[in-house]
Design a protein around this motif. Structure first.
Motif, PDB file in Angstrom:
ATOM      1  N   ALA A   1       7.053 -34.841  -7.663  1.00 12.80           N
ATOM      2  CA  ALA A   1       6.500 -33.562  -8.107  1.00 12.80           C
ATOM      3  C   ALA A   1       5.056 -33.733  -8.556  1.00 12.80           C
ATOM      4  CB  ALA A   1       7.351 -32.999  -9.248  1.00 12.80           C
ATOM      5  N   ILE A   2       4.750 -34.862  -9.193  1.00 17.95           N
ATOM      6  CA  ILE A   2       3.377 -35.167  -9.599  1.00 17.95           C
ATOM      7  C   ILE A   2       2.486 -35.295  -8.366  1.00 17.95           C
ATOM      8  CG2 ILE A   2       1.914 -36.914 -10.672  1.00 17.95           C
ATOM      9  CD1 ILE A   2       4.188 -37.504 -12.597  1.00 17.95           C
ATOM     10  N   ALA A   3       2.973 -36.042  -7.371  1.00 21.41           N
ATOM     11  CA  ALA A   3       2.197 -36.237  -6.150  1.00 21.41           C
ATOM     12  C   ALA A   3       1.932 -34.915  -5.445  1.00 21.41           C
ATOM     13  CB  ALA A   3       2.931 -37.208  -5.217  1.00 21.41           C
ATOM     14  N   ALA A   4       2.933 -34.040  -5.415  1.00 18.42           N
ATOM     15  CA  ALA A   4       2.761 -32.740  -4.757  1.00 18.42           C
ATOM     16  C   ALA A   4       1.728 -31.891  -5.491  1.00 18.42           C
ATOM     17  CB  ALA A   4       4.099 -32.010  -4.685  1.00 18.42           C
ATOM     18  N   GLY A   5       1.799 -31.861  -6.817  1.00 18.74           N
ATOM     19  CA  GLY A   5       0.837 -31.075  -7.584  1.00 18.74           C
ATOM     20  C   GLY A   5      -0.585 -31.564  -7.402  1.00 18.74           C
ATOM     21  N   TYR A   6      -0.748 -32.886  -7.368  1.00 20.28           N
ATOM     22  CA  TYR A   6      -2.099 -33.413  -7.210  1.00 20.28           C
ATOM     23  C   TYR A   6      -2.606 -33.222  -5.783  1.00 20.28           C
ATOM     24  CZ  TYR A   6      -6.188 -36.364  -7.614  1.00 20.28           C
ATOM     25  OH  TYR A   6      -7.479 -36.814  -7.602  1.00 20.28           O
ATOM     26  N   HIS A   7      -1.723 -33.340  -4.808  1.00 19.23           N
ATOM     27  CA  HIS A   7      -2.152 -33.084  -3.429  1.00 19.23           C
ATOM     28  C   HIS A   7      -2.640 -31.651  -3.283  1.00 19.23           C
ATOM     29  CE1 HIS A   7      -1.755 -31.993   0.833  1.00 19.23           C
ATOM     30  NE2 HIS A   7      -2.021 -33.254   1.092  1.00 19.23           N
ATOM     31  N   LEU A   8      -1.914 -30.704  -3.881  1.00 11.36           N
ATOM     32  CA  LEU A   8      -2.312 -29.305  -3.786  1.00 11.36           C
ATOM     33  C   LEU A   8      -3.657 -29.080  -4.476  1.00 11.36           C
ATOM     34  CD1 LEU A   8      -1.306 -26.572  -2.702  1.00 11.36           C
ATOM     35  CD2 LEU A   8      -0.310 -26.151  -4.964  1.00 11.36           C
ATOM     36  N   ALA A   9      -3.849 -29.702  -5.640  1.00  9.97           N
ATOM     37  CA  ALA A   9      -5.121 -29.570  -6.347  1.00  9.97           C
ATOM     38  C   ALA A   9      -6.266 -30.199  -5.564  1.00  9.97           C
ATOM     39  CB  ALA A   9      -5.009 -30.219  -7.732  1.00  9.97           C
ATOM     40  N   HIS A  10      -5.982 -31.285  -4.875  1.00  5.73           N
ATOM     41  CA  HIS A  10      -7.010 -32.037  -4.159  1.00  5.73           C
ATOM     42  C   HIS A  10      -7.402 -31.372  -2.847  1.00  5.73           C
ATOM     43  CE1 HIS A  10      -9.379 -35.631  -3.467  1.00  5.73           C
ATOM     44  NE2 HIS A  10      -8.824 -35.802  -2.285  1.00  5.73           N
ATOM     45  N   TYR A  11      -6.446 -30.679  -2.198  1.00  2.17           N
ATOM     46  CA  TYR A  11      -6.684 -30.233  -0.825  1.00  2.17           C
ATOM     47  C   TYR A  11      -6.660 -28.723  -0.596  1.00  2.17           C
ATOM     48  CZ  TYR A  11      -6.419 -35.008   0.929  1.00  2.17           C
ATOM     49  OH  TYR A  11      -6.669 -36.329   1.186  1.00  2.17           O
ATOM     50  N   LEU A  12      -6.168 -27.926  -1.547  1.00  5.62           N
ATOM     51  CA  LEU A  12      -6.085 -26.496  -1.265  1.00  5.62           C
ATOM     52  C   LEU A  12      -7.469 -25.878  -1.090  1.00  5.62           C
ATOM     53  CD1 LEU A  12      -4.392 -23.983  -0.865  1.00  5.62           C
ATOM     54  CD2 LEU A  12      -4.474 -23.599  -3.344  1.00  5.62           C
ATOM     55  N   GLY A  13      -8.396 -26.201  -1.995  1.00  4.06           N
ATOM     56  CA  GLY A  13      -9.749 -25.682  -1.849  1.00  4.06           C
ATOM     57  C   GLY A  13     -10.401 -26.152  -0.567  1.00  4.06           C
ATOM     58  N   TYR A  14     -10.175 -27.410  -0.224  1.00  2.18           N
ATOM     59  CA  TYR A  14     -10.682 -27.982   1.032  1.00  2.18           C
ATOM     60  C   TYR A  14     -10.142 -27.205   2.230  1.00  2.18           C
ATOM     61  CZ  TYR A  14     -10.841 -31.639   4.691  1.00  2.18           C
ATOM     62  OH  TYR A  14     -11.016 -32.342   5.851  1.00  2.18           O
ATOM     63  N   PHE A  15      -8.837 -26.908   2.195  1.00  2.00           N
ATOM     64  CA  PHE A  15      -8.206 -26.189   3.300  1.00  2.00           C
ATOM     65  C   PHE A  15      -8.758 -24.769   3.415  1.00  2.00           C
ATOM     66  CE2 PHE A  15      -4.822 -23.197   4.553  1.00  2.00           C
ATOM     67  CZ  PHE A  15      -4.605 -23.624   5.857  1.00  2.00           C
ATOM     68  N   LEU A  16      -8.828 -24.056   2.301  1.00  2.00           N
ATOM     69  CA  LEU A  16      -9.289 -22.673   2.347  1.00  2.00           C
ATOM     70  C   LEU A  16     -10.759 -22.570   2.747  1.00  2.00           C
ATOM     71  CD1 LEU A  16      -7.537 -21.198  -0.817  1.00  2.00           C
ATOM     72  CD2 LEU A  16      -6.876 -20.920   1.585  1.00  2.00           C
ATOM     73  N   SER A  17     -11.577 -23.513   2.289  1.00  2.00           N
ATOM     74  CA  SER A  17     -13.002 -23.437   2.600  1.00  2.00           C
ATOM     75  C   SER A  17     -13.289 -23.707   4.070  1.00  2.00           C
ATOM     76  CB  SER A  17     -13.780 -24.418   1.727  1.00  2.00           C
ATOM     77  OG  SER A  17     -13.396 -25.755   2.005  1.00  2.00           O
ATOM     78  N   LEU A  18     -12.470 -24.552   4.705  1.00  2.00           N
ATOM     79  CA  LEU A  18     -12.720 -24.896   6.109  1.00  2.00           C
ATOM     80  C   LEU A  18     -11.815 -24.160   7.097  1.00  2.00           C
ATOM     81  CD1 LEU A  18     -13.396 -28.732   5.860  1.00  2.00           C
ATOM     82  CD2 LEU A  18     -15.031 -26.889   6.202  1.00  2.00           C
ATOM     83  N   LEU A  19     -10.900 -23.332   6.591  1.00  2.25           N
ATOM     84  CA  LEU A  19     -10.037 -22.579   7.501  1.00  2.25           C
ATOM     85  C   LEU A  19     -10.828 -21.656   8.423  1.00  2.25           C
ATOM     86  CD1 LEU A  19      -7.205 -21.857   8.452  1.00  2.25           C
ATOM     87  CD2 LEU A  19      -7.063 -20.197   6.577  1.00  2.25           C
ATOM     88  N   PRO A  20     -11.839 -20.918   7.943  1.00  2.00           N
ATOM     89  CA  PRO A  20     -12.634 -20.103   8.876  1.00  2.00           C
ATOM     90  C   PRO A  20     -13.331 -20.937   9.945  1.00  2.00           C
ATOM     91  CG  PRO A  20     -13.056 -19.453   6.601  1.00  2.00           C
ATOM     92  CD  PRO A  20     -12.272 -20.730   6.545  1.00  2.00           C
ATOM     93  N   ALA A  21     -13.767 -22.136   9.567  1.00  2.00           N
ATOM     94  CA  ALA A  21     -14.399 -23.023  10.551  1.00  2.00           C
ATOM     95  C   ALA A  21     -13.408 -23.413  11.632  1.00  2.00           C
ATOM     96  CB  ALA A  21     -14.953 -24.264   9.854  1.00  2.00           C
ATOM     97  N   ALA A  22     -12.172 -23.743  11.225  1.00  2.93           N
ATOM     98  CA  ALA A  22     -11.158 -24.139  12.199  1.00  2.93           C
ATOM     99  C   ALA A  22     -10.850 -23.009  13.168  1.00  2.93           C
ATOM    100  CB  ALA A  22      -9.885 -24.579  11.470  1.00  2.93           C
ATOM    101  N   ILE A  23     -10.735 -21.784  12.659  1.00  2.05           N
ATOM    102  CA  ILE A  23     -10.434 -20.637  13.525  1.00  2.05           C
ATOM    103  C   ILE A  23     -11.570 -20.405  14.518  1.00  2.05           C
ATOM    104  CG2 ILE A  23     -10.048 -18.147  13.540  1.00  2.05           C
ATOM    105  CD1 ILE A  23      -8.699 -18.462  10.805  1.00  2.05           C
ATOM    106  N   THR A  24     -12.801 -20.493  14.033  1.00  4.77           N
ATOM    107  CA  THR A  24     -13.965 -20.271  14.899  1.00  4.77           C
ATOM    108  C   THR A  24     -14.080 -21.340  15.973  1.00  4.77           C
ATOM    109  OG1 THR A  24     -15.170 -19.203  13.082  1.00  4.77           O
ATOM    110  CG2 THR A  24     -16.473 -20.035  14.929  1.00  4.77           C
ATOM    111  N   VAL A  25     -13.908 -22.577  15.587  1.00  4.44           N
ATOM    112  CA  VAL A  25     -14.070 -23.684  16.531  1.00  4.44           C
ATOM    113  C   VAL A  25     -12.961 -23.695  17.570  1.00  4.44           C
ATOM    114  CG1 VAL A  25     -14.037 -26.200  16.710  1.00  4.44           C
ATOM    115  CG2 VAL A  25     -15.422 -25.099  14.953  1.00  4.44           C
TER     116      VAL A  25
END
Length: 455
Positions: free
Chosen positions: A346-370
């Motif tokens: 559960a600790i690993a999941a919480g930290y993964h979400l904190a580490h990568y959610l912003g990364y995912f949301l910020s680059l999602l438009p780039a992925a769709i465009t590319v």
């Protein structure tokens, strides 16, 4: 799910800004500094975890705990075969996209679909679904799909190896991701994927797909463990989807069986910590000082990886020993280490979400465009500019993961120990380790993200 897509689209439009196709490292600006004193930030997080342990200690009704962890709702899934076939095809198609477009697509990181599919879509986005929704990797796994169609020698797997190859594999994969430009050079990424494919298919050919992906393959094991955090699972015996409370699957017996599997759980916690640690200014200063003293950079990074992992593993192992002493139990240290290890997921999941959610949301438009123009680099690639308050969510994700871990450990203690006071006392040392993990994770989340030096 699909009804929410318009809302997502509006949100992306509100926060999207242009970026050139030559955007550089995908990890840049993944975190922003929290505008509060660091000591207060860490003290608040550690105190919240400690307070949650005190609150959980008041819940001593074993029947209530069993009812909470035993609650579920089962639903039939008539389209299972169609969904499984679609999943197999989607997984294989995704692998082909990475191999073909990684080689033939644009050389710029933010303009190449393979880079965005692997790091944004798969490692950040899909991984989050395995602990937020459920583990669909056994269906999507393209290497398992392909290996199931090939003949197998079904050689006996050396039982003495256990899960240790997956421990080494996970540490090696994350180390390679950190020290090499895999997120910036599509051709290099293709070469690594080809090598991983050849090694994985060869292993499945020798030992059989079930044994290989059950014991050796680190990626399959990560997703399988994360799936125990999720609220949805497939019940093979009832042939139904089962909905349960998040994290309740972690208290099941024999989820972790042996010190080798304990070591893998700790490795899951450590690798995300390491990935964030080397992108902090403190590491930059330390690395430069070490290199000035004559330590080669290519030695510094793997040594730090192994040393930090051993510290995390030793801390947890000592906690298991002190738990046995405080509970005055006949249970062995190894047994307690196995039983309480799933709570760390559960600790690993919480930290993964904190580490990568912003990364995912910020680059999602780039992925769709590319992906809409996979062979030509667009003049500009849109990147979402996340609002300043988003950093507070990262803190919340870390804390929620640790609070869930406290509850899972509490439920496990009342299942393992017959006495109420004995069960509560057994959690003291584990709670202390979780507080230390929490403060480490929160400190990393609070730091600005910088490019690791000498890489």
């Amino acid at each position: 799910m699909f009804a929410r897509l318009p809302v997502l689209a509006v949100a992306l439009v509100l926060f999207v800004g242009p970026a050139t196709a030559h955007g550089g490292s995908l990890g840049a600006n993944a975190r922003e500094t929290i505008a509060v004193p660091t000591w207060l930030f860490l003290l608040t997080g550690g105190s919240a975890v400690g307070a949650s342990f005190l609150l959980a200690s008041f819940v001593t009704d074993r029947r209530l705990i069993r009812d909470i962890h035993g609650w579920y709702r089962a639903r039939p899934f008539p389209a299972r075969r169609v969904a499984r076939l679609a999943g197999h095809l989607l997984g294989v198609a995704g692998l082909l996209v990475v191999l073909v477009l990684g080689y033939l697509g644009p050389s710029e990181a933010l303009a190449n679909p393979a880079i965005l599919v692997v790091w944004v879509g798969w490692w950040a986005g899909f991984t989050a679904t395995t602990y937020l929704v459920g583990n669909t990797w056994p269906v999507l796994n393209p290497w398992r799909t392909v290996s199931s169609l090939l003949p197998s020698a079904d050689r006996a797997y050396p039982e003495s190896l256990g899960a240790w190859p997956s421990v080494v594999g996970l540490l090696a994969l994350v180390w390679l991701e950190v020290v090499s430009p895999l997120a910036d050079e599509p051709r290099l990424l293709v070469g690594v994927v080809v090598g991983y494919t050849a090694f994985t298919l060869a292993g499945a050919l020798v030992f059989g797909p079930d044994r290989w992906f059950g014991s050796v393959d680190p990626v399959a094991r990560v997703f399988r463990y994360y799936g125990r955090v999720a609220p949805v699972k497939w019940d093979e015996t009832a042939d139904r989807l089962r909905l349960r409370l998040p994290g309740t699957g972690l208290s099941e017996t024999r989820l972790v069986d042996g010190f080798d599997e304990v070591a893998f759980v700790v490795a899951i916690v450590w690798v995300t910590t390491y990935d964030g640690l080397v992108a902090t200014p403190l590491w930059t200063g330390f690395a430069r000082s070490a290199v000035d003293l004559g330590v080669p950079p290519m030695v510094l990074y793997p040594v730090a990886m192994i040393a930090g992992y051993l510290v995390f593993l030793a801390a947890y192992w000592l906690a298991a020993g002190y738990s046995r002493r405080m509970a005055d139990s006949y249970r062995s240290q190894a047994y307690l280490a196995r039983r309480f290890a799933p709570s760390l997921l559960a600790i690993a999941a919480g930290y993964h979400l904190a580490h990568y959610l912003g990364y995912f949301l910020s680059l999602l438009p780039a992925a769709i465009t590319v992906l809409a123009s996979p062979f030509t680099a667009p003049a500009t690639v849109p990147v979402a500019q996340l609002p300043g308050w988003f950093g507070g969510l990262n803190m919340a994700f870390v804390l929620l993961g640790h609070l869930l871990a406290i509850w899972v450990a509490h439920a496990t203690a009342f299942e393992v120990f017959p006495g109420r006071l004995q069960a509560i006392r057994s959690q003291y040392s584990f709670t202390l380790v979780m507080v230390l993990y929490t403060m480490t994770s929160l400190w990393i989340v609070s730091q600005p993200s910088v490019q690791p030096p000498f890489l």
